[in-house]
Design an enzyme around this catalytic site. Structure first.
Site, PDB file in Angstrom:
ATOM      1  N   ASP A   1      53.778 -25.132 -13.128  1.00  0.00           N
ATOM      2  CA  ASP A   1      53.263 -26.131 -14.429  1.00  0.00           C
ATOM      3  C   ASP A   1      54.026 -27.358 -13.910  1.00  0.00           C
ATOM      4  OD1 ASP A   1      53.269 -27.766 -16.579  1.00  0.00           O
ATOM      5  OD2 ASP A   1      54.763 -26.049 -17.774  1.00  0.00           O
TER       6      ASP A   1
ATOM      7  N   LYS B   1      53.748 -38.083 -13.778  1.00  0.00           N
ATOM      8  CA  LYS B   1      52.433 -37.462 -14.044  1.00  0.00           C
ATOM      9  C   LYS B   1      51.493 -38.451 -14.739  1.00  0.00           C
ATOM     10  CE  LYS B   1      50.807 -33.138 -16.300  1.00  0.00           C
ATOM     11  NZ  LYS B   1      51.395 -32.045 -16.838  1.00  0.00           N
TER      12      LYS B   1
ATOM     13  N   GLU C   1      46.267 -26.266 -18.576  1.00  0.00           N
ATOM     14  CA  GLU C   1      47.334 -25.940 -19.110  1.00  0.00           C
ATOM     15  C   GLU C   1      47.185 -24.848 -20.194  1.00  0.00           C
ATOM     16  OE1 GLU C   1      49.555 -29.415 -19.794  1.00  0.00           O
ATOM     17  OE2 GLU C   1      49.747 -29.911 -17.639  1.00  0.00           O
TER      18      GLU C   1
ATOM     19  N   ASP D   1      50.593 -28.131 -27.707  1.00  0.00           N
ATOM     20  CA  ASP D   1      51.476 -28.206 -26.843  1.00  0.00           C
ATOM     21  C   ASP D   1      52.329 -29.649 -26.941  1.00  0.00           C
ATOM     22  OD1 ASP D   1      52.795 -28.970 -24.234  1.00  0.00           O
ATOM     23  OD2 ASP D   1      51.224 -28.377 -23.047  1.00  0.00           O
TER      24      ASP D   1
END
Ligand code: ADP
Ligand code: MG
Length: 632
Positions: A8, A70, A169, A191
């Site tokens: 992850d 990211k 994800e 999330d």
């Protein structure tokens, strides 16, 4: 061949997990933590730091500390103007219009920075596993476009990892909960990470996940909750001392860390204290910070932040043309969903439905990625089929032949009982040699364990009954026990891991068995012939003994010569020779048999039809004696 891991690669934290004997497990990093901050720093001395050490020095070295990389993966400079203004490090125009990082006069692509994080994860995983790690499944947000996914894949390659697959994800999280086994369900994944909020709605059926809608807020996450605490405490401190800690870089760094710690504590307790001695100083001397914070107060401070997740939640439902009641499962992902206020909100939004718990929300994505890696590598199929034995289990018998007790692909739990006997007269112990594999001969298979059953009362061979039990429980743990039925004496051995061999090993063993099948069967034939010859020798000898003088001398001499011949043949590996010798002896002993019957008939009046000295190998006994142990 190296291992496959699931990664992850998060905006705030990265996590690496592995499938260990079919069970997914998070790998702790070199610092002992399951979470590795996605931070890379270049120090003034030219050192490169990754993870917690990089995060720790962020505030004192901001322009050389890269976090949230990211956000720039696979993006053109024009797409990230807003992001660029927030981060303290320099983002510039790369050669082809892509956003790149510039540090100390050198340009790094976001792929390169991400690769540095991946490299640390890889190195830590290798150290932990004591094995090379060369393949990975890496997760990305469901909304990542092709360029962002490609950039992620490239980052893996730079780090020396073959990226087997890029997985969404929310899909990984669903896998971790085993939701791939459900049929036609609608799943909502909520999330909330460190700096981003994502809602995804997935449709699952026959193991296939389809993302129906995604929504969220790329600038909402745990950091915002931390900031509320920082402001609250700094305001209070300023009221008391007139000093604004936010203007002092080092004090702010300490305050941020303490705020995050307090936030985490408030997820499990209702009260905490933020205590920072010597936080600053003025003319009067050093100043200490001591501020109590209750969960209630914290929730009040951050109520707006919680409410900001409601809009994207509703939009995602609307985009998927669903109503609240259409959601079958809700999954909480991201460290920030540990906050009770978020759990309450999600329950409310889900119409009172309890969200999934049980897997750590900040580890669940990596665990799903590891599971996906196992599915790709074929390892997991064995786990799913953990309810069968992957290879044949058996024991060694006379002549080194394997007696196959539990054939491969037998459903477990399973139990088999077999009766064996001794191979020599007066044998008082047998060796139980437990084997795994498809080959005919013991030496070509894998030894799982060995033990002795002793204390068998001396008796002619073939008389003792030894019951051997193979017992495999639900977890694939094999227990082999041997018991002498006459005395009740028992010995056993427990073998773990007999059912969860890596798939490659299994395939190799099965292939080898096929390749050697012909040779094996020849060897088995030889061993069989030798065993039969030995049995015949024994039997004939005991007949001769029992009949004593009743055997005519010429017949006795003939038999003795043929016995010697058979004994010699028995030593060779020549099946034809053994068979011929046996046939010859058999013809001659037929006459001996006639003699025995004549005598039995003559003695019938005396009621002596059978006696203790009779040969033990009767037809009746052959049914229970399925194989014999090799003599000790
Ligand atoms: P990301 O997906 O952005 O990489 P994570 O899922 O690791 O991030 O979430 C990180 C965030 O979760 C951080 O803001 C961290 O403070 C927060 N967090 C972790 N544990 C807890 C907790 N027990 N209570 C509240 N927040 C937590
Ligand atoms: Mg995340």
């Amino acid at each position: 061949m190296g291992r496959t891991v699931g990664i992850d690669l998060g905006t705030t934290n990265s996590v690496v997990a592995v499938l260990d004997g079919g069970e997914p497990r998070v790998i702790p990093n070199a610092e002992g933590s399951h979470l590795t901050p996605s931070v890379v720093a270049f120090t003034k001395t030219g050192e490169r730091l990754v993870g917690a050490p990089a995060k720790r020095q962020a505030i004192i070295n901001p322009e050389n500390t890269v976090y949230s990389i990211k956000r720039f993966m696979g993006r053109r400079l024009g797409e990230v103007e807003a992001e660029r203004k927030i981060v303290p490090y320099k983002i510039v125009d790369g050669k082809n219009g892509m956003a790149v990082v510039e540090i100390q006069g050198r340009q790094y692509t976001p792929e390169e920075i991400s690769a540095m994080i991946l490299q640390k994860l890889k190195a830590d995983a290798e150290a932990y596993l004591g094995d090379t790690v060369d393949k990975a499944v890496v997760t990305v947000p469901a909304y990542f476009n092709d360029a962002q996914r490609t950039a992620t894949k490239n980052a893996g390659q730079i780090a020396g990892l073959e990226v087997l697959r890029i997985v969404n994800e929310p899909t990984a999280a669903s896998l971790a909960y085993g939701l791939d086994k459900k049929e036609n369900e609608t799943i909502l994944v909520y999330d909330l990470g460190g700096g981003t909020f994502d809602v995804s709605i997935l449709e699952v059926g026959e193991g296939l996940f389809e993302v129906r809608a995604t929504n969220g807020d790329t600038h909402l996450g745990g950091d915002d909750w931390d900031q509320q605490i920082v402001d609250y405490v700094a305001d209070a401190f300023q009221r008391q001392t007139g000093i604004d800690l936010r203007k002092d870089r080092q004090a702010l760094q300490r305050l941020r860390e303490a705020a995050e710690k307090a936030k985490v504590e408030l997820s499990s307790s209702v009260q905490t204290t933020i205590s920072l001695p010597f936080i600053t100083a003025d003319q009067e001397g050093p100043k200490h910070l001591d501020e109590a914070l209750s969960r209630a107060r914290f929730e009040e401070l951050t109520r707006d932040l919680v409410e900001r997740t409601v809009g994207p939640f509703r939009s995602a439902l609307a985009d998927a043309r669903l109503a609240e009641g259409d959601i079958d499962e809700i999954i909480l992902v991201g460290g920030s969903t540990r906050m009770p206020m978020i759990q309450e909100l999600v329950k409310r939004l889900g119409g009172g439905k309890e969200p999934h718990r049980g897997v750590n929300p900040d580890e669940v994505v990596a665990i799903g990625a590891a599971i996906q890696g196992g599915i790709i590598g074929g390892e997991l199929k064995e786990v799913v089929l953990l309810d069968v034995t992957p290879l044949t289990l058996g024991i060694e018998t006379l002549g080194g032949i394997v007696d196959k007790v539990v054939p491969r692909n037998t459903h477990i739990p399973h139990r088999t009982e077999r009766i064996y006997t001794t191979a020599a007269d007066g044998q008082t112990q047998v060796e139980v040699h437990v084997l795994q594999g498809e080959r005919e001969m013991a030496r070509d298979n894998k030894t799982l364990g060995q033990f002795m059953l002793t204390g068998i009362p001396p008796a002619p061979r073939g008389i003792p009954h030894i019951k051997v039990t193979f017992d495999i429980d639900r977890n694939g743990i094999l227990n082999v026990a041997a018991q002498d039925e006459a005395t009740g004496r028992q010995q056993s051995i427990t073998i773990t891991g007999s059912t969860n061999l890596p798939k490659e090993d299994i395939d190799k063993m099965v292939q080898e068995a096929q390749r050697y099948a012909q040779e094996d069967s020849r060897r088995r034939e030889i061993a069989d012939a030798k065993n039969r010859a030995e049995q015949m020798i024994y039997q004939t000898e005991s007949y001769l003994r029992d009949l004593g003088d009743k055997v005519p001398v010429d017949l006795k001499n003939q038999i003795t010569a043929q016995l010697a011949n058979l004994r010699e043949a028995q030593q060779s590996d020549d099946i034809e020779r053994i068979r011929t010798a046996m046939d010859t002896l058999q013809q001659t002993t037929l006459r001996l048999g006639e003699l025995v019957y004549q005598q039995a008939g003559a003695a019938a009046g005396g009621g002596q039809t059978s006696g203790a000295g009779q040969p033990p190998q009767g037809a009746e006994q052959e049914e229970v004696i399925e194989a014999e142990y090799k003599a000790e």
